[in-house]
Design a protein around this motif. Structure first.
Motif, PDB file in Angstrom:
ATOM      1  N   UNK A   1       0.833  -1.209   0.000  1.00 18.24           N
ATOM      2  CA  UNK A   1       0.000   0.000   0.000  1.00 18.24           C
ATOM      3  C   UNK A   1       0.867   1.259   0.000  1.00 18.24           C
ATOM      4  N   UNK A   2       1.935   1.261   0.792  1.00 20.00           N
ATOM      5  CA  UNK A   2       2.820   2.432   0.843  1.00 20.00           C
ATOM      6  C   UNK A   2       3.465   2.698  -0.509  1.00 20.00           C
ATOM      7  N   UNK A   3       3.948   1.639  -1.150  1.00 19.54           N
ATOM      8  CA  UNK A   3       4.586   1.851  -2.450  1.00 19.54           C
ATOM      9  C   UNK A   3       3.581   2.351  -3.486  1.00 19.54           C
ATOM     10  N   UNK A   4       2.367   1.823  -3.459  1.00 18.12           N
ATOM     11  CA  UNK A   4       1.357   2.287  -4.406  1.00 18.12           C
ATOM     12  C   UNK A   4       1.034   3.763  -4.195  1.00 18.12           C
ATOM     13  N   UNK A   5       0.992   4.197  -2.944  1.00 19.99           N
ATOM     14  CA  UNK A   5       0.730   5.604  -2.662  1.00 19.99           C
ATOM     15  C   UNK A   5       1.869   6.482  -3.179  1.00 19.99           C
ATOM     16  N   UNK A   6       3.105   6.020  -3.003  1.00 20.07           N
ATOM     17  CA  UNK A   6       4.263   6.801  -3.442  1.00 20.07           C
ATOM     18  C   UNK A   6       4.336   6.847  -4.963  1.00 20.07           C
ATOM     19  N   UNK A   7       4.002   5.735  -5.608  1.00 20.65           N
ATOM     20  CA  UNK A   7       4.078   5.683  -7.068  1.00 20.65           C
ATOM     21  C   UNK A   7       3.208   6.750  -7.726  1.00 20.65           C
ATOM     22  N   UNK A   8       2.138   7.163  -7.066  1.00 17.76           N
ATOM     23  CA  UNK A   8       1.190   8.105  -7.666  1.00 17.76           C
ATOM     24  C   UNK A   8       1.859   9.404  -8.080  1.00 17.76           C
ATOM     25  N   UNK A   9       2.908   9.811  -7.364  1.00 18.33           N
ATOM     26  CA  UNK A   9       3.539  11.105  -7.611  1.00 18.33           C
ATOM     27  C   UNK A   9       4.933  10.985  -8.214  1.00 18.33           C
ATOM     28  N   UNK A  10       5.292   9.798  -8.673  1.00 18.51           N
ATOM     29  CA  UNK A  10       6.640   9.598  -9.209  1.00 18.51           C
ATOM     30  C   UNK A  10       6.584   9.072 -10.633  1.00 18.51           C
ATOM     31  N   UNK A  11       7.649   9.371 -11.367  1.00 23.64           N
ATOM     32  CA  UNK A  11       7.782   8.800 -12.703  1.00 23.64           C
ATOM     33  C   UNK A  11       8.128   7.323 -12.588  1.00 23.64           C
ATOM     34  N   UNK A  12       7.954   6.569 -13.680  1.00 22.30           N
ATOM     35  CA  UNK A  12       8.306   5.140 -13.627  1.00 22.30           C
ATOM     36  C   UNK A  12       9.758   4.898 -13.231  1.00 22.30           C
ATOM     37  N   UNK A  13      10.676   5.768 -13.679  1.00 21.85           N
ATOM     38  CA  UNK A  13      12.091   5.584 -13.324  1.00 21.85           C
ATOM     39  C   UNK A  13      12.314   5.819 -11.843  1.00 21.85           C
ATOM     40  N   UNK A  14      11.697   6.859 -11.305  1.00 22.57           N
ATOM     41  CA  UNK A  14      11.798   7.093  -9.861  1.00 22.57           C
ATOM     42  C   UNK A  14      11.100   5.976  -9.096  1.00 22.57           C
ATOM     43  N   UNK A  15      10.003   5.475  -9.677  1.00 23.63           N
ATOM     44  CA  UNK A  15       9.294   4.358  -9.055  1.00 23.63           C
ATOM     45  C   UNK A  15      10.156   3.119  -8.939  1.00 23.63           C
ATOM     46  N   UNK A  16      11.059   2.924  -9.903  1.00 23.76           N
ATOM     47  CA  UNK A  16      11.974   1.778  -9.821  1.00 23.76           C
ATOM     48  C   UNK A  16      12.850   1.872  -8.579  1.00 23.76           C
ATOM     49  N   UNK A  17      13.255   3.096  -8.237  1.00 22.73           N
ATOM     50  CA  UNK A  17      14.033   3.281  -7.014  1.00 22.73           C
ATOM     51  C   UNK A  17      13.227   2.915  -5.780  1.00 22.73           C
ATOM     52  N   UNK A  18      11.950   3.305  -5.783  1.00 22.49           N
ATOM     53  CA  UNK A  18      11.075   2.947  -4.656  1.00 22.49           C
ATOM     54  C   UNK A  18      10.895   1.438  -4.594  1.00 22.49           C
ATOM     55  N   UNK A  19      10.720   0.819  -5.770  1.00 24.58           N
ATOM     56  CA  UNK A  19      10.568  -0.644  -5.817  1.00 24.58           C
ATOM     57  C   UNK A  19      11.806  -1.329  -5.253  1.00 24.58           C
ATOM     58  N   UNK A  20      12.988  -0.823  -5.622  1.00 26.05           N
ATOM     59  CA  UNK A  20      14.225  -1.405  -5.103  1.00 26.05           C
ATOM     60  C   UNK A  20      14.293  -1.251  -3.583  1.00 26.05           C
ATOM     61  N   UNK A  21      13.922  -0.059  -3.098  1.00 21.49           N
ATOM     62  CA  UNK A  21      13.950   0.169  -1.646  1.00 21.49           C
ATOM     63  C   UNK A  21      12.962  -0.735  -0.927  1.00 21.49           C
ATOM     64  N   UNK A  22      11.784  -0.904  -1.507  1.00 24.67           N
ATOM     65  CA  UNK A  22      10.777  -1.774  -0.885  1.00 24.67           C
ATOM     66  C   UNK A  22      11.226  -3.230  -0.909  1.00 24.67           C
ATOM     67  N   UNK A  23      11.895  -3.628  -1.988  1.00 30.31           N
ATOM     68  CA  UNK A  23      12.409  -4.999  -2.084  1.00 30.31           C
ATOM     69  C   UNK A  23      13.445  -5.263  -0.999  1.00 30.31           C
ATOM     70  N   UNK A  24      14.323  -4.287  -0.801  1.00 26.24           N
ATOM     71  CA  UNK A  24      15.329  -4.416   0.260  1.00 26.24           C
ATOM     72  C   UNK A  24      14.646  -4.419   1.632  1.00 26.24           C
TER      73      UNK A  24
END
Length: 638
Positions: free
Chosen positions: A348-371
Motif C-alpha cells: 500500500x505504501x509503495x502504491x501511494x508513493x508511485x502516484x507522484x513519481x515517474x516510472x524511473x523514480x518508481x523503480x528506485x522505490x521498488x528497489x527500496x521496498x524490495x530491500x
C-alpha cells in the motif's frame, strides 16, 4: 469539471484494485509455493549471516574421527563393538542419560569371525558380549534405515543385526531404534525434520517396526516419554507423530561441543571435565572422518556468502534436530496475520508513493521496498520466524507493474481526452506542448493568470444589412480564417465566437510565462491582417457601397478561473471572471478612444517588453470601484 472528481475516484479505485490484485497474487502464490526455491535461498542466507544462533544446551557429540581411527588402525570398524561398549560405559558413568549410536550394525564381529571359520580360537566366542550387555541396559538407541522402493514397490527396512535386536529390552524396536533417514528438500538440502517418517513397508514387516526418526526418538527418550504415544509434550508444546517442521540449526558445522571417541577410552575418562560436561545431555556417537559418506547439504552449504559449500555430518544434523525439539527454539513460518499485515502495509505504501513519481523514480522505490522486505525477513528470522520475502517481492513487482501500467493507460486516455477538448481551440503544436509538459490542466476549475483578448468587427450591423446571409457567412469565415491563424501562431486559445466577435485567452491551458506579450503581438498582427482584409472586401463587394472594414481589440491581464463549463449535454473549456469582463469592456472602449487596439496598464506591465503606445485614458468601468488606466497600442519592440 465533473470529470475531475470522476478521475480522482477512478484513480482511487484503480489503486485499491492494484492493492487487492497484488495481495491476492502473493497469497495465491504462497499457497501453491512456486517460489519455494527463492525462499530457501533467502533463509539459507539468513543462516549463514547469523553464524551461531544459540548455544546448544541439551546435546553433545562424540566423533569417531581420524585420530580415533589412527589409534585403533589395526581393528576394522566391525570389530569396534567392545570399544563402543567401553565408550558408552564411560558416558553412563559421567551421567549421560540417553546415548544414540549413529552407526548401522548390520553384522556382528562374532558372525564375521564365524565367516572366517575362526570360531574355535580362544576368547573370540563371546567377543561381542559387552556390547550386547550394554544394549540390554535400555539406555542405548541404535539406528535403522528405510530404503525407499520405486513406484509401487515396498520400502526395504534395514535394521541392526538380529543378535543386537535380541539384546534390546523386551525386543522393543520402537523405543530403541530410530530411523537415520534425513528429510531432504527439492534441491537435496536438509532444512526440515520428520518425527515419524512415513513408510511403505510390507504388511507383515510394518508391525513392530521402528516408528520414529533418530532425532525425534532421542528427544522423546530424553524426556522419559513412551515412543509409541499418540503425541508428546516437548518444550511446552504438543508434538504429533506426523510433524514436519524446520530444523532450528544452532549454527554452522562445528557449533555443537564434540569429543573424540578415543578420548572416552582413556584411563579415568569418566572424570575428564569435557566428558563430565555431557552430564544430563543426549549424546550422539557418530562418524566424522575423512572419506565418510554421511555428510549433507544444509543451509550453510551454499556459496552466496562466499564461504563455499560446507557440508554437515549426519550426527550433527541429528543433534540439531534433538536440540530443536528439547530447547523449544522452533523456527516456524510467521502467522497469517503478520504475513498479511506486512504485505498490506508495504504494498500500500509503495502504491501511494508511485502516484507522484515517474516510472524511473518508481523503480528506485521498488528497489527500496524490495530491500525492506529482506530486512523485515532478516529481523523476523532473528526471532526464529520465517517470513516469505520472495513472495512479498513478487507482490511489490506486481504492484509496480499495475500502478504504472494503469497510469500509462489512464494518461493515454487523458491525453486523448485533452486533445479532443483543445484541438478546437488551439493549434496542434500547442496541444503537443501541453501534453509534453506533463501537467494536465484541471478541467474542474483552477485559478490562473491569463491575458484575455476581445475583438469584434466595426459597423458589422451595417455590413450585414447590405449583404445577404450567404455573403455574411462567407466574409466572416474568410476573416476568422485569417485571424485564427494569427492567434494560433502566438499560442492563443480561441475561447468562443460571439457573432462577429472573438474571445481569446493566452496562458491557459498552456501556462506561457509571456502570455501578455503574445496577446499584444497577436493584436498587432490582427491589425495588419484587417488592413489586408479591407482590400479583399473592397474587391469582393465593390458595388455594394460598404463602410470601410475595421476591427476593435481590447486586452487585459489578470486572474481568471479556467475550466470546463457547461452541462452534462455540452461543456466547453473557457475562462471566466472579472478579467474577462474587463477585456470585453476595453474592446468597447476602443471605439470611444478612437483607436483599434486598447490594452490595460496591467497588460503592458506583464508584457515585460517595450510597448509603443498612443492615446491614453483612465476610465471607470461599471461594476469596478477602481478606475482602469488604458493605452492605445501602436507597436512593440521585438
Amino acid at each position: 469539471m465533473i470529470p475531475v472528481r470522476g478521475q480522482n475516484l477512478s484513480r482511487l479505485k484503480w489503486l485499491l484494485a492494484a492493492l487487492a490484485i497484488s495481495l491476492l497474487l502473493v497469497e495465491g502464490v504462497y499457497r501453491i509455493s512456486p517460489l519455494v526455491t527463492a525462499e530457501h535461498l533467502y533463509s539459507d542466507l539468513w543462516h549463514r549471516w547469523s553464524g551461531v544462533r544459540y548455544t546448544p544446551q541439551h546435546v553433545g557429540l562424540v566423533a569417531v574421527d581420524d585420530p580415533s581411527l589412527a589409534r585403533f588402525s589395526e581393528d576394522p570398524l566391525v570389530f569396534w563393538t567392545p570399544l563402543f561398549a567401553r565408550a558408552c560405559e564411560t558416558l553412563q558413568q559421567a551421567g549421560v542419560g540417553v546415548i544414540g549410536i549413529d552407526f548401522l550394525f548390520t553384522i556382528t564381529p562374532e558372525k564375521w569371525i564365524a565367516k572366517l571359520q575362526l570360531k574355535d580360537i580362544e576368547g573370540l566366542k563371546n567377543y561381542d558380549q559387552a556390547f550386547r550387555q550394554m544394549l540390554g541396559t535400555g539406555k542405548i538407541v541404535l539406528v535403522g534405515s528405510l530404503v525407499r522402493g520405486h513406484a509401487s514397490e515396498n520400502d526395504t527396512l534395514l535394521l541392526p543385526h538380529q543378535d543386537y535386536l535380541l539384546s534390546l529390552p523386551d525386543f522393543d524396536l520402537v523405543s530403541h531404534i530410530g530411523y537415520a533417514n534425513l528429510k531432504t528438500d527439492e534441491n537435496g538440502s536438509i532444512r526440515r525434520y520428520e518425527m515419524a517418517p512415513v513408510s511403505n513397508l510390507a504388511p507383515g514387516l510394518a508391525e513392530g517396526a521402528p516408528r520414529l526418526a533418530l532425532g525425534a526418538l532421542l528427544a522423546v527418550r530424553a524426556r522419559g516419554l513412551p515412543a509409541d504415544a499418540k503425541a508428546w509434550e516437548l518444550a511446552g508444546r504438543t508434538v504429533a507423530p506426523d510433524r514436519l517442521a524446520h530444523i532450528s540449526y544452532a549454527g554452522p558445522p562445528g557449533t555443537f561441543p564434540k569429543i573424540s571417541f578415543s578420548r572416552l577410552l582413556d584411563e579415568n575418562a569418566a572424570k575428564d571435565p569435557a566428558v563430565l560436561a555431557l552430564r544430563g545431555k543426549v549424546v550422539i556417537v557418530g562418524g566424522d572422518f575423512i572419506g565418510m559418506n554421511d555428510v549433507h547439504d544444509t543451509p550453510y552449504s551454499g556459496s552466496l556468502s562466499g564461504a563455499g559449500g560446507v557440508l554437515m555430518t549426519g550426527p550433527e544434523i541429528q543433534a540439531n534436530i534433538v536440540e530443536t525439539l528439547l530447547s523449544g527454539a522452533e523456527t516456524a513460518p510467521v502467522s497469517d496475520g503478520v504475513r498479511w499485515g506486512v504485505s498490506l502495509l508495504l504494498i500500500a505504501l509503495t502504491l501511494m508513493v508511485y502516484r507522484n513519481l515517474s516510472p524511473w523514480s518508481g523503480l528506485g522505490v521498488l528497489a527500496a521496498a524490495t530491500v525492506s522486505a529482506l530486512l523485515i525477513a532478516w529481523a523476523l528470522f532473528q526471532q526464529f520466524l520465517l517470513f516469505p520475502a520472495a513472495h512479498l517481492q513478487m507482490g511489490l513487482l506486481a504492484a509496480y507493474t499495475l500502478s504504472y501500467g494503469g497510469r500509462l493507460t489512464r494518461e493515454e486516455r487523458e491525453k486523448r481526452f485533452i486533445r479532443s477538448v483543445f484541438r478546437r481551440y488551439v493549434a496542434d503544436h500547442v496541444v503537443d506542448t501541453l501534453l509534453a509538459s506533463g501537467k494536465m490542466p484541471d478541467l474542474g476549475g483552477e485559478k490562473t493568470r491569463v491575458t484575455v483578448l476581445f475583438s469584434d468587427i466595426r459597423n458589422f450591423t451595417t455590413l450585414s444589412e447590405k449583404l445577404d446571409a450567404h455573403e455574411v457567412v462567407e466574409f466572416l469565415n474568410r476573416y476568422f480564417e485569417r485571424v485564427c491563424a494569427i492567434i494560433l501562431e502566438e499560442g492563443g486559445t480561441i475561447d468562443k465566437y460571439i457573432g462577429d466577435a472573438i474571445m481569446v485567452q493566452f496562458g491557459a491551458p498552456v501556462p506561457y510565462p509571456d502570455h501578455a506579450a503574445r496577446a499584444l503581438r497577436a493584436a498587432l498582427a490582427m491589425r495588419e491582417g484587417a488592413v489586408d482584409f479591407m482590400g479583399w472586401m473592397s474587391e469582393r463587394f465593390a458595388d455594394r457601397n460598404l463602410p470601410a472594414f475595421n476591427i476593435g481589440i481590447g486586452i487585459h491581464t489578470g486572474e481568471a478561473i479556467a475550466g470546463n463549463v457547461g452541462s452534462s449535454i455540452r461543456m466547453e473549456y473557457t475562462v471566466i471572471g472579472d478579467t474577462v469582463n474587463l477585456a470585453s469592456r476595453l474592446e468597447s472602449a476602443s471605439k470611444t478612444l478612437g483607436c483599434m487596439i486598447v490594452a490595460s496598464s496591467e497588460t503592458l506591465k506583464a508584457a515585460g517588453v517595450s510597448v509603443k503606445t498612443g492615446l491614453h485614458d483612465v476610465i471607470q468601468v461599471k461594476g469596478r470601484e477602481t478606475p482602469v488606466e488604458i493605452f492605445e497600442v501602436t507597436g512593440m519592440e521585438r
